[in-house]
Motif scaffolding. Structure first.
Motif, PDB file in Angstrom:
ATOM      1  N   ASN A 249       0.859  -1.171   0.000  1.00 42.17           N
ATOM      2  CA  ASN A 249       0.000   0.000   0.000  1.00 42.17           C
ATOM      3  C   ASN A 249       0.905   1.233   0.000  1.00 42.17           C
ATOM      4  OD1 ASN A 249      -1.807  -2.199   1.405  1.00 42.17           O
ATOM      5  ND2 ASN A 249      -3.169  -0.623   0.611  1.00 42.17           N
ATOM      6  N   LEU A 250       0.538   2.217  -0.807  1.00 47.53           N
ATOM      7  CA  LEU A 250       1.413   3.349  -1.064  1.00 47.53           C
ATOM      8  C   LEU A 250       0.861   4.639  -0.479  1.00 47.53           C
ATOM      9  CD1 LEU A 250       2.032   2.701  -4.893  1.00 47.53           C
ATOM     10  CD2 LEU A 250       3.088   1.539  -2.942  1.00 47.53           C
ATOM     11  N   SER A 251       1.791   5.519  -0.100  1.00 49.25           N
ATOM     12  CA  SER A 251       1.428   6.867   0.317  1.00 49.25           C
ATOM     13  C   SER A 251       2.439   7.838  -0.298  1.00 49.25           C
ATOM     14  CB  SER A 251       1.440   6.988   1.842  1.00 49.25           C
ATOM     15  OG  SER A 251       1.008   8.270   2.248  1.00 49.25           O
ATOM     16  N   PHE A 252       1.970   9.000  -0.733  1.00 49.08           N
ATOM     17  CA  PHE A 252       2.822   9.977  -1.397  1.00 49.08           C
ATOM     18  C   PHE A 252       2.852  11.268  -0.583  1.00 49.08           C
ATOM     19  CE2 PHE A 252       1.404   7.041  -4.622  1.00 49.08           C
ATOM     20  CZ  PHE A 252       2.537   6.830  -5.389  1.00 49.08           C
ATOM     21  N   VAL A 253       4.059  11.789  -0.364  1.00 51.98           N
ATOM     22  CA  VAL A 253       4.248  13.001   0.437  1.00 51.98           C
ATOM     23  C   VAL A 253       4.970  14.051  -0.402  1.00 51.98           C
ATOM     24  CG1 VAL A 253       5.287  13.993   2.504  1.00 51.98           C
ATOM     25  CG2 VAL A 253       4.420  11.639   2.556  1.00 51.98           C
ATOM     26  N   ASP A 254       4.332  15.201  -0.583  1.00 50.07           N
ATOM     27  CA  ASP A 254       4.996  16.327  -1.234  1.00 50.07           C
ATOM     28  C   ASP A 254       6.041  16.883  -0.271  1.00 50.07           C
ATOM     29  OD1 ASP A 254       5.792  18.665  -2.456  1.00 50.07           O
ATOM     30  OD2 ASP A 254       3.773  19.441  -2.784  1.00 50.07           O
ATOM     31  N   LEU A 255       7.309  16.796  -0.639  1.00 46.28           N
ATOM     32  CA  LEU A 255       8.383  17.238   0.248  1.00 46.28           C
ATOM     33  C   LEU A 255       8.548  18.754   0.250  1.00 46.28           C
ATOM     34  CD1 LEU A 255      11.049  14.457  -0.430  1.00 46.28           C
ATOM     35  CD2 LEU A 255       9.403  14.611   1.452  1.00 46.28           C
ATOM     36  N   LYS A 256       7.916  19.439  -0.692  1.00 49.34           N
ATOM     37  CA  LYS A 256       7.867  20.907  -0.748  1.00 49.34           C
ATOM     38  C   LYS A 256       9.244  21.558  -0.869  1.00 49.34           C
ATOM     39  CE  LYS A 256       3.438  21.177   1.653  1.00 49.34           C
ATOM     40  NZ  LYS A 256       2.689  21.316   0.390  1.00 49.34           N
ATOM     41  N   VAL A 257      10.185  20.819  -1.426  1.00 53.42           N
ATOM     42  CA  VAL A 257      11.495  21.362  -1.787  1.00 53.42           C
ATOM     43  C   VAL A 257      11.930  20.680  -3.081  1.00 53.42           C
ATOM     44  CG1 VAL A 257      12.328  22.006   0.508  1.00 53.42           C
ATOM     45  CG2 VAL A 257      12.621  19.663  -0.290  1.00 53.42           C
ATOM     46  N   GLY A 258      12.829  21.328  -3.804  1.00 48.16           N
ATOM     47  CA  GLY A 258      13.401  20.725  -4.992  1.00 48.16           C
ATOM     48  C   GLY A 258      14.816  20.249  -4.705  1.00 48.16           C
ATOM     49  N   ASN A 259      15.513  19.824  -5.776  1.00 50.84           N
ATOM     50  CA  ASN A 259      16.927  19.510  -5.608  1.00 50.84           C
ATOM     51  C   ASN A 259      17.711  20.049  -6.799  1.00 50.84           C
ATOM     52  OD1 ASN A 259      16.283  17.602  -7.567  1.00 50.84           O
ATOM     53  ND2 ASN A 259      16.943  15.838  -6.390  1.00 50.84           N
ATOM     54  N   LEU A 260      18.982  20.286  -6.550  1.00 53.44           N
ATOM     55  CA  LEU A 260      19.910  20.815  -7.532  1.00 53.44           C
ATOM     56  C   LEU A 260      20.983  19.776  -7.778  1.00 53.44           C
ATOM     57  CD1 LEU A 260      20.215  24.375  -5.970  1.00 53.44           C
ATOM     58  CD2 LEU A 260      18.882  23.758  -7.991  1.00 53.44           C
ATOM     59  N   GLY A 261      21.295  19.534  -9.041  1.00 56.34           N
ATOM     60  CA  GLY A 261      22.177  18.431  -9.371  1.00 56.34           C
ATOM     61  C   GLY A 261      23.543  18.837  -9.876  1.00 56.34           C
ATOM     62  N   THR A 262      24.168  17.917 -10.576  1.00 59.43           N
ATOM     63  CA  THR A 262      25.554  18.066 -11.022  1.00 59.43           C
ATOM     64  C   THR A 262      25.751  19.317 -11.862  1.00 59.43           C
ATOM     65  OG1 THR A 262      25.767  15.656 -11.032  1.00 59.43           O
ATOM     66  CG2 THR A 262      27.429  16.913 -12.236  1.00 59.43           C
ATOM     67  N   ASN A 263      24.879  19.579 -12.816  1.00 57.85           N
ATOM     68  CA  ASN A 263      25.054  20.721 -13.711  1.00 57.85           C
ATOM     69  C   ASN A 263      24.975  22.050 -12.985  1.00 57.85           C
ATOM     70  OD1 ASN A 263      25.417  19.009 -15.808  1.00 57.85           O
ATOM     71  ND2 ASN A 263      23.502  19.455 -16.855  1.00 57.85           N
ATOM     72  N   VAL A 264      24.106  22.145 -11.992  1.00 55.59           N
ATOM     73  CA  VAL A 264      23.996  23.394 -11.238  1.00 55.59           C
ATOM     74  C   VAL A 264      25.257  23.635 -10.422  1.00 55.59           C
ATOM     75  CG1 VAL A 264      22.711  24.620  -9.448  1.00 55.59           C
ATOM     76  CG2 VAL A 264      21.483  23.299 -11.174  1.00 55.59           C
ATOM     77  N   ASN A 265      25.787  22.580  -9.817  1.00 63.71           N
ATOM     78  CA  ASN A 265      27.037  22.710  -9.074  1.00 63.71           C
ATOM     79  C   ASN A 265      28.149  23.237  -9.974  1.00 63.71           C
ATOM     80  OD1 ASN A 265      27.185  21.354  -6.131  1.00 63.71           O
ATOM     81  ND2 ASN A 265      25.586  20.354  -7.307  1.00 63.71           N
ATOM     82  N   GLN A 266      28.223  22.737 -11.204  1.00 61.57           N
ATOM     83  CA  GLN A 266      29.282  23.144 -12.122  1.00 61.57           C
ATOM     84  C   GLN A 266      29.031  24.533 -12.695  1.00 61.57           C
ATOM     85  OE1 GLN A 266      29.180  19.898 -14.926  1.00 61.57           O
ATOM     86  NE2 GLN A 266      30.462  18.572 -13.649  1.00 61.57           N
ATOM     87  N   THR A 267      27.766  24.850 -13.005  1.00 62.91           N
ATOM     88  CA  THR A 267      27.446  26.123 -13.641  1.00 62.91           C
ATOM     89  C   THR A 267      27.561  27.297 -12.694  1.00 62.91           C
ATOM     90  OG1 THR A 267      25.930  25.009 -15.174  1.00 62.91           O
ATOM     91  CG2 THR A 267      25.665  27.392 -14.908  1.00 62.91           C
TER      92      THR A 267
END
Length: 212
Positions: A134-152
C-alpha cells in the motif's frame, strides 16, 4: 508519468561521494537519506516521497518525515533557476499513520515511465503477486539541484544540492517499509509534470528498504 526516465533521480546515503545512489537495506527505526540528481537538466522543482508498506504494521504505527532542501520560483521555459532566487530551508514535517496508506494499493508495482509494471524495491520478484504494498505519497515541498547546477553556478550547496529526508518509524512490527523518490518539473523536454523516479532494476538502482 510521461517521458522522463530513470537515470537522473537517485536515493543515496551520501550525496557528496555517491550522488548516483545505492540500494540500502536497514533495520533502524530512524535514519536519513537524500534524493539526488545527476541528469542533464540539473534540477527538479519539487520532490515527492513514495512510502510503501508490505504487510500489516502494529496498531500504533506512525511514520514521521522531515525534509529540507532548496526552493525557487519555477522557470517558465525550463531554464536553470536564477542563482539569486535559490534558497535553502525546511520542507515538510509530517506524520503518516496506517490510514494514509489506504488510497493506493494493494499492488506490487510503482508508477513509472516504462509502460509496464515496475518493481517497488530492488530485487523484487514481479511474478510474486502475493507480496503487495500500500502506497502513500508526500509532497516534500522542496526541490533539488544536481551536477550541472554545481558546475554552472559554483555554489557552496548544502548536501551538494540534494534533498534531505529524515524519518522515524514507530511500531512497524513485521511489515516492510520502502521509500522511493519522484520529481516534478514546471517545464522540461517532457513538459510539465512528474516524469522521473529512481531506478529499481539492474545496474544503477537505488532505494531504501526497512525491516525492523
Amino acid at each position: 508519468m510521461t517521458g522522463g526516465g530513470l537515470n537522473a533521480l537517485h536515493i543515496t546515503n551520501d550525496p557528496w561521494n555517491a550522488p548516483s545512489g545505492q540500494v540500502n537495506h536497514g533495520s533502524n527505526s530512524t535514519g536519513t537519506f537524500y534524493i539526488s540528481d545527476t541528469g542533464g537538466r540539473g534540477y527538479n522543482d519539487d520532490l515527492i516521497l513514495m512510502a510503501a508498506l508490505n504487510g500489516t504494521p502494529g496498531s500504533n504505527f506512525a511514520l514521521k518525515v522531515n525534509s529540507s532542501g532548496y526552493t525557487w520560483t519555477p522557470t517558465a521555459d525550463g531554464s536553470l533557476p536564477d542563482k539569486s532566487i535559490i534558497s535553502q530551508g525546511i520542507g515538510v514535517n509530517e506524520t503518516l499513520t496506517s490510514s494514509n496508506f489506504e488510497d493506493y494499493g494493494p499492488q506490487n508495482w510503482k508508477p513509472c515511465t516504462t509502460g509496464s509494471a515496475y518493481p517497488i524495491y530492488y530485487g523484487q520478484s514481479m511474478s510474486d503477486t502475493s507480496k503487495n504494498f500500500n502506497l502513500s505519497f508526500v509532497d516534500l515541498k522542496v526541490g533539488n539541484l544536481g551536477t550541472n547546477v554545481n558546475q554552472t553556478y559554483n555554489m557552496s550547496l548544502v548536501n551538494r544540492g540534494a534533498t534531505r529526508v529524515d524519518y522515524t518509524v514507530q511500531d512497524l512490527g513485521t511489515a516492510q517499509l520502502v521509500f522511493n523518490g519522484y520529481a516534478w518539473c514546471n517545464q522540461s523536454n517532457q513538459g510539465q509534470g512528474v516524469s522521473w523516479t529512481n531506478q529499481n532494476s539492474g545496474t544503477g538502482s537505488s532505494g531504501w528498504e526497512i525491516n525492523i
